[in-house]
Design an enzyme around this catalytic site. Structure first.
Site, PDB file in Angstrom:
ATOM      1  N   GLY A  34       0.711  -1.311  -0.135  1.00 12.33           N
ATOM      2  CA  GLY A  34      -0.007   0.117  -0.034  1.00 12.33           C
ATOM      3  C   GLY A  34       0.955   1.327   0.147  1.00 12.33           C
ATOM      4  O   GLY A  34       0.522   2.258  -0.432  1.00 12.33           O
ATOM      5  N   GLU A  98       4.019   4.255   6.111  1.00 12.88           N
ATOM      6  CA  GLU A  98       2.832   3.401   5.964  1.00 12.88           C
ATOM      7  C   GLU A  98       1.715   4.252   5.036  1.00 12.88           C
ATOM      8  O   GLU A  98       1.827   5.469   4.907  1.00 12.88           O
ATOM      9  CB  GLU A  98       1.882   3.558   7.331  1.00 12.88           C
ATOM     10  CG  GLU A  98       2.482   2.428   8.223  1.00 12.88           C
ATOM     11  CD  GLU A  98       1.812   1.024   7.906  1.00 12.88           C
ATOM     12  OE1 GLU A  98       1.044   1.041   6.676  1.00 12.88           O
ATOM     13  OE2 GLU A  98       1.850  -0.137   8.692  1.00 12.88           O
ATOM     14  N   ASP A  99       0.757   3.376   4.288  1.00  7.67           N
ATOM     15  CA  ASP A  99      -0.167   4.188   3.582  1.00  7.67           C
ATOM     16  C   ASP A  99      -1.148   4.530   4.305  1.00  7.67           C
ATOM     17  O   ASP A  99      -1.659   5.800   4.321  1.00  7.67           O
ATOM     18  CB  ASP A  99      -0.892   3.097   2.590  1.00  7.67           C
ATOM     19  CG  ASP A  99      -1.221   1.746   3.355  1.00  7.67           C
ATOM     20  OD1 ASP A  99      -0.948   1.663   4.574  1.00  7.67           O
ATOM     21  OD2 ASP A  99      -1.847   0.881   2.559  1.00  7.67           O
ATOM     22  N   ASP A 102      -4.692   2.853  10.939  1.00  6.82           N
ATOM     23  CA  ASP A 102      -6.078   2.701  11.171  1.00  6.82           C
ATOM     24  C   ASP A 102      -6.255   2.368  12.737  1.00  6.82           C
ATOM     25  O   ASP A 102      -6.143   3.197  13.477  1.00  6.82           O
ATOM     26  CB  ASP A 102      -6.776   1.534  10.401  1.00  6.82           C
ATOM     27  CG  ASP A 102      -8.170   1.188  10.528  1.00  6.82           C
ATOM     28  OD1 ASP A 102      -8.962   2.111  10.669  1.00  6.82           O
ATOM     29  OD2 ASP A 102      -8.349  -0.026  10.319  1.00  6.82           O
ATOM     30  N   LYS A 130      -6.762   7.433  10.420  1.00 10.86           N
ATOM     31  CA  LYS A 130      -7.930   7.324  11.051  1.00 10.86           C
ATOM     32  C   LYS A 130      -8.056   7.521  12.568  1.00 10.86           C
ATOM     33  O   LYS A 130      -8.113   6.357  13.341  1.00 10.86           O
ATOM     34  CB  LYS A 130      -8.604   6.052  10.650  1.00 10.86           C
ATOM     35  CG  LYS A 130      -9.158   6.185   9.141  1.00 10.86           C
ATOM     36  CD  LYS A 130      -9.713   4.738   8.998  1.00 10.86           C
ATOM     37  CE  LYS A 130      -9.635   4.332   7.541  1.00 10.86           C
ATOM     38  NZ  LYS A 130     -10.573   2.933   7.307  1.00 10.86           N
ATOM     39  N   PHE A 151     -13.736   3.641   4.325  1.00 19.53           N
ATOM     40  CA  PHE A 151     -12.625   2.957   3.721  1.00 19.53           C
ATOM     41  C   PHE A 151     -12.073   3.759   2.489  1.00 19.53           C
ATOM     42  O   PHE A 151     -12.756   3.944   1.452  1.00 19.53           O
ATOM     43  CB  PHE A 151     -13.182   1.607   3.292  1.00 19.53           C
ATOM     44  CG  PHE A 151     -12.244   0.485   3.051  1.00 19.53           C
ATOM     45  CD1 PHE A 151     -11.456  -0.236   4.277  1.00 19.53           C
ATOM     46  CD2 PHE A 151     -11.859  -0.018   1.739  1.00 19.53           C
ATOM     47  CE1 PHE A 151     -10.618  -1.015   3.740  1.00 19.53           C
ATOM     48  CE2 PHE A 151     -10.680  -0.969   1.497  1.00 19.53           C
ATOM     49  CZ  PHE A 151     -10.038  -1.382   2.539  1.00 19.53           C
ATOM     50  N   ASP A 158      -5.735  -0.388  -1.633  1.00 21.59           N
ATOM     51  CA  ASP A 158      -6.547  -1.308  -2.291  1.00 21.59           C
ATOM     52  C   ASP A 158      -7.724  -1.699  -1.570  1.00 21.59           C
ATOM     53  O   ASP A 158      -7.824  -1.738  -0.432  1.00 21.59           O
ATOM     54  CB  ASP A 158      -5.690  -2.577  -2.728  1.00 21.59           C
ATOM     55  CG  ASP A 158      -5.714  -3.402  -1.358  1.00 21.59           C
ATOM     56  OD1 ASP A 158      -5.350  -3.116  -0.624  1.00 21.59           O
ATOM     57  OD2 ASP A 158      -5.854  -4.764  -1.801  1.00 21.59           O
TER      58      ASP A 158
HETATM   59  P1  5GP Z   1      -3.843  -1.000  11.407  1.00 24.10           P
HETATM   60  O1  5GP Z   1      -2.830  -2.013  11.828  1.00 24.10           O
HETATM   61  O2  5GP Z   1      -3.351   0.286  11.625  1.00 24.10           O
HETATM   62  O3  5GP Z   1      -5.212  -1.260  11.917  1.00 24.10           O
HETATM   63  O4  5GP Z   1      -4.069  -1.363   9.668  1.00 24.10           O
HETATM   64  C1  5GP Z   1      -3.028  -0.769   8.923  1.00 24.10           C
HETATM   65  C2  5GP Z   1      -3.435  -1.457   7.649  1.00 24.10           C
HETATM   66  O5  5GP Z   1      -4.903  -1.733   7.409  1.00 24.10           O
HETATM   67  C3  5GP Z   1      -3.148  -0.603   6.336  1.00 24.10           C
HETATM   68  O6  5GP Z   1      -1.768  -0.776   6.092  1.00 24.10           O
HETATM   69  C4  5GP Z   1      -4.104  -1.122   5.328  1.00 24.10           C
HETATM   70  O7  5GP Z   1      -3.435  -2.221   4.711  1.00 24.10           O
HETATM   71  C5  5GP Z   1      -5.076  -1.552   6.187  1.00 24.10           C
HETATM   72  N1  5GP Z   1      -6.380  -0.393   6.037  1.00 24.10           N
HETATM   73  C6  5GP Z   1      -6.846   0.177   7.340  1.00 24.10           C
HETATM   74  N2  5GP Z   1      -7.739   1.312   6.902  1.00 24.10           N
HETATM   75  C7  5GP Z   1      -7.889   0.966   5.521  1.00 24.10           C
HETATM   76  C8  5GP Z   1      -8.618   1.770   4.493  1.00 24.10           C
HETATM   77  O8  5GP Z   1      -9.171   2.777   4.835  1.00 24.10           O
HETATM   78  N3  5GP Z   1      -8.280   1.523   3.301  1.00 24.10           N
HETATM   79  C9  5GP Z   1      -7.431   0.468   2.900  1.00 24.10           C
HETATM   80  N4  5GP Z   1      -7.268   0.242   1.414  1.00 24.10           N
HETATM   81  N5  5GP Z   1      -6.672  -0.047   3.478  1.00 24.10           N
HETATM   82  C10 5GP Z   1      -6.752   0.155   5.106  1.00 24.10           C
HETATM   83 MG    MG Z   2      -0.452  -1.166   4.832  1.00 24.21          MG
END
Ligand code: 5GP
Ligand code: MG
Length: 186
Positions: A34, A98-99, A102, A130, A151, A158
């Site tokens: 991402g 990071e992309d 979350d 977020k 999302f 993706d």
């Molecule tokens: P975390 O560990 O912070 O919950 O999740 C991070 C990963 O969840 C991101 O690198 C991504 O791959 C995925 N992710 C979380 N929210 C989104 C979103 O709104 N869109 C997309 N495409 N991926 C997300």
């Molecule tokens: Mg990611």
């Protein structure tokens, strides 16, 4: 975010990082897949290039195919695993790219591993964040845009491998992933 908004903010952040890391030769580590599009633009905006800056990638996955909610624990694998993160981070000033942040779990695990492996410093750079979704306390050191709990797709992000190459960031309509999770065509 439109292409123009992305270009402006990513350029601004790249210039800030070039100043902050002018004398520290960062090891810039992108999370596959991402963060690739964001990182490609970001490092080119880091002018003048910090002397000795290197690029690496690792893969962190916490999502199942077609799912928009976290599943299971974070797994990490790099292309040439020699240590827990697979990268030679000892003594390096790491910038984790990071992309999106979350829940914060993925980035927290990766930063913790890099520090445990002897990184001189480890900071988090993210395109999107977020804050309302955090399950652990984690504030990115550098963030382009904070977004609400929707999302996001495009500019590297993706849904089931789709939409990564969009040049802008959009929001996936809930009916798209509701359909996909029940196993039908999006
Ligand atoms: P975390 O560990 O912070 O919950 O999740 C991070 C990963 O969840 C991101 O690198 C991504 O791959 C995925 N992710 C979380 N929210 C989104 C979103 O709104 N869109 C997309 N495409 N991926 C997300
Ligand atoms: Mg990611």
């Amino acid at each position: 975010m439109t292409e123009a908004q992305l270009r402006e903010r990513v350029t601004e952040l790249g210039q800030q990082l070039a100043v902050d890391y002018a004398d520290r030769a960062p090891l810039v580590v992108g999370t596959l897949k991402g963060a690739v599009v964001f990182m490609a633009d970001l490092v080119r905006a880091m002018q003048p290039l910090p002397d000795g800056m290197h690029l690496e990638f690792l893969r962190a996955s916490s999502y199942g195919l077609g799912a928009t909610e976290r599943r299971g624990s974070v797994t990490v694998c790099a292309t040439a695993p020699t240590k827990a993160s697979g990268l030679a981070v000892a003594g390096r000033h790491v910038l984790l790219i990071e992309d999106i942040v979350d829940t914060g779990c993925t980035a927290a695990v990766l930063l913790e591993r890099m520090r445990a492996e002897g990184a001189a410093s480890a900071r988090l750079v993210t395109l999107l964040s977020k804050p309302s979704r955090r399950v652990i306390e984690l504030a990115p050191d550098y963030c382009c845009f904070e977004i609400p709990d929707r999302f996001a797709v495009g500019y590297g992000l993706d849904f089931d491998e789709r939409f990564r190459s969009l040049p802008y960031v959009g929001v996936l309509r809930p009916e798209c992933y509701a359909t996909a999770q029940s196993g039908s065509e999006v």
